[in-house]
Motif scaffolding. Structure first.
Motif, PDB file in Angstrom:
ATOM      1  N   UNK A   1       0.827  -1.205   0.000  1.00  0.00           N
ATOM      2  CA  UNK A   1       0.000   0.000   0.000  1.00  0.00           C
ATOM      3  C   UNK A   1       0.865   1.259   0.000  1.00  0.00           C
ATOM      4  N   UNK A   2       1.939   1.247   0.787  1.00  0.00           N
ATOM      5  CA  UNK A   2       2.837   2.398   0.840  1.00  0.00           C
ATOM      6  C   UNK A   2       3.451   2.667  -0.525  1.00  0.00           C
ATOM      7  N   UNK A   3       4.014   1.635  -1.137  1.00  0.00           N
ATOM      8  CA  UNK A   3       4.693   1.786  -2.420  1.00  0.00           C
ATOM      9  C   UNK A   3       3.736   2.184  -3.528  1.00  0.00           C
ATOM     10  N   UNK A   4       2.579   1.520  -3.598  1.00  0.00           N
ATOM     11  CA  UNK A   4       1.652   1.805  -4.692  1.00  0.00           C
ATOM     12  C   UNK A   4       1.091   3.216  -4.599  1.00  0.00           C
ATOM     13  N   UNK A   5       0.868   3.710  -3.387  1.00  0.00           N
ATOM     14  CA  UNK A   5       0.335   5.057  -3.223  1.00  0.00           C
ATOM     15  C   UNK A   5       1.381   6.132  -3.489  1.00  0.00           C
ATOM     16  N   UNK A   6       2.622   5.891  -3.119  1.00  0.00           N
ATOM     17  CA  UNK A   6       3.680   6.868  -3.371  1.00  0.00           C
ATOM     18  C   UNK A   6       4.061   6.905  -4.848  1.00  0.00           C
ATOM     19  N   UNK A   7       4.037   5.761  -5.502  1.00  0.00           N
ATOM     20  CA  UNK A   7       4.393   5.700  -6.926  1.00  0.00           C
ATOM     21  C   UNK A   7       3.206   5.983  -7.831  1.00  0.00           C
ATOM     22  N   UNK A   8       1.990   5.905  -7.251  1.00  0.00           N
ATOM     23  CA  UNK A   8       0.766   6.038  -8.040  1.00  0.00           C
ATOM     24  C   UNK A   8       0.741   5.000  -9.150  1.00  0.00           C
ATOM     25  N   UNK A   9       1.146   3.784  -8.796  1.00  0.00           N
ATOM     26  CA  UNK A   9       1.198   2.666  -9.730  1.00  0.00           C
ATOM     27  C   UNK A   9       0.756   1.397  -9.016  1.00  0.00           C
ATOM     28  N   UNK A  10       0.293   0.428  -9.783  1.00  0.00           N
ATOM     29  CA  UNK A  10      -0.046  -0.867  -9.216  1.00  0.00           C
ATOM     30  C   UNK A  10       1.238  -1.619  -8.845  1.00  0.00           C
ATOM     31  N   UNK A  11       1.318  -2.129  -7.616  1.00  0.00           N
ATOM     32  CA  UNK A  11       2.493  -2.861  -7.127  1.00  0.00           C
ATOM     33  C   UNK A  11       2.056  -4.255  -6.693  1.00  0.00           C
ATOM     34  N   UNK A  12       2.783  -5.263  -7.156  1.00  0.00           N
ATOM     35  CA  UNK A  12       2.474  -6.659  -6.838  1.00  0.00           C
ATOM     36  C   UNK A  12       3.678  -7.306  -6.156  1.00  0.00           C
ATOM     37  N   UNK A  13       3.441  -8.023  -5.079  1.00  0.00           N
ATOM     38  CA  UNK A  13       4.499  -8.749  -4.379  1.00  0.00           C
ATOM     39  C   UNK A  13       4.678 -10.108  -5.040  1.00  0.00           C
ATOM     40  N   UNK A  14       5.866 -10.327  -5.641  1.00  0.00           N
ATOM     41  CA  UNK A  14       6.129 -11.569  -6.370  1.00  0.00           C
ATOM     42  C   UNK A  14       6.719 -12.654  -5.478  1.00  0.00           C
ATOM     43  N   UNK A  15       7.713 -12.275  -4.678  1.00  0.00           N
ATOM     44  CA  UNK A  15       8.329 -13.225  -3.746  1.00  0.00           C
ATOM     45  C   UNK A  15       8.437 -12.567  -2.382  1.00  0.00           C
ATOM     46  N   UNK A  16       8.457 -13.372  -1.329  1.00  0.00           N
ATOM     47  CA  UNK A  16       8.416 -12.833   0.032  1.00  0.00           C
ATOM     48  C   UNK A  16       9.301 -13.666   0.951  1.00  0.00           C
ATOM     49  N   UNK A  17      10.192 -13.024   1.666  1.00  0.00           N
ATOM     50  CA  UNK A  17      11.080 -13.728   2.587  1.00  0.00           C
ATOM     51  C   UNK A  17      10.314 -14.378   3.734  1.00  0.00           C
ATOM     52  N   UNK A  18       9.198 -13.768   4.124  1.00  0.00           N
ATOM     53  CA  UNK A  18       8.392 -14.346   5.194  1.00  0.00           C
ATOM     54  C   UNK A  18       7.804 -15.697   4.791  1.00  0.00           C
ATOM     55  N   UNK A  19       7.740 -15.924   3.471  1.00  0.00           N
ATOM     56  CA  UNK A  19       7.223 -17.199   2.961  1.00  0.00           C
ATOM     57  C   UNK A  19       8.355 -18.144   2.553  1.00  0.00           C
TER      58      UNK A  19
END
Length: 209
Positions: free
Chosen positions: A180-198
């Motif tokens: 949410x932070x990244x997509x709102x600051x960039x005004x672009x759709x952001x998708x998480x592809x890989x995650x260290x928590x997973x």
């Protein structure tokens, strides 16, 4: 972002942390068994970083003595462990609300922070917004970079660490904060592809151009 200091400078800050009313150069030199000149040289670095500041101690007899005290920034140089407290709050919150509401809560937190930072992005194109986002993510403690994936329609951003990795393993909804932070600051759709928590090696984000 807090600057790296030497072990001797760390000792000086530690002394001032334990003596919050302040110490003189001579007192620090005697405590560490080093010369006044050496103390003054170390002071240049940590005073420039605003970790310490000068105070004047008025003596009842004789000249006023210059003492040095640790600042709030100097205090914050020392690591703090908030993970246990955050885990307590998040677990209690998750028990109180549904998974969907918990996920939405994390998204709202990201949006709220983005609103506070929005003036740093106003009027900038995507390239400049990405540069500013890298600065912000670095200040938050991330080791992050953009990578060229050969895709003309997307940009990849890669984080080599997660500042709340242990928490995210227990509450993967936290990742919605970053998205949410990244997509709102960039005004672009952001998708998480890989995650260290997973269990992935890095966190990779796909940003639509």
């Amino acid at each position: 972002m807090l600057q790296k200091i030497s072990s001797r400078q760390h000792q000086i800050l530690d002394l001032l942390m334990k003596n919050r009313t302040g110490l003189s150069i001579d007192e620090i030199a005697n405590a560490l068994d080093i010369s006044r000149t050496a103390v003054q040289q170390h002071f240049v670095a940590i005073e420039n970083e605003s970790y310490i500041k000068k105070n004047t101690l008025n003596k009842t007899a004789g000249r006023p003595v210059t003492i040095y005290v640790i600042t709030d920034k100097g205090i914050n140089y020392f690591p703090k462990q908030y993970a246990w407290f955050s885990e307590l709050i998040l677990s209690d919150l998750q028990d109180e609300i549904s998974p969907e509401r918990f996920r939405g809560y994390m998204q709202r937190l990201g949006i709220r922070l983005a609103e506070k930072l929005r003036d740093r992005f106003e009027g900038k194109n995507l390239e400049k917004r990405l540069e500013e986002l890298l600065v912000i993510m670095t200040d938050l403690g991330y080791q992050v970079e953009t990578t060229d994936n050969g895709d003309p329609d997307h940009i990849h951003m890669q984080a080599h660490n997660c500042v709340y990795h242990d928490l995210a393993q227990q509450h993967q909804e936290i990742c919605q904060f970053d998205i949410a932070l990244m997509s709102n600051l960039l005004d672009r759709n952001v998708e998480l592809l890989t995650c260290m928590a997973k269990g992935d090696c890095t966190c990779r984000f796909n940003i639509k151009k």
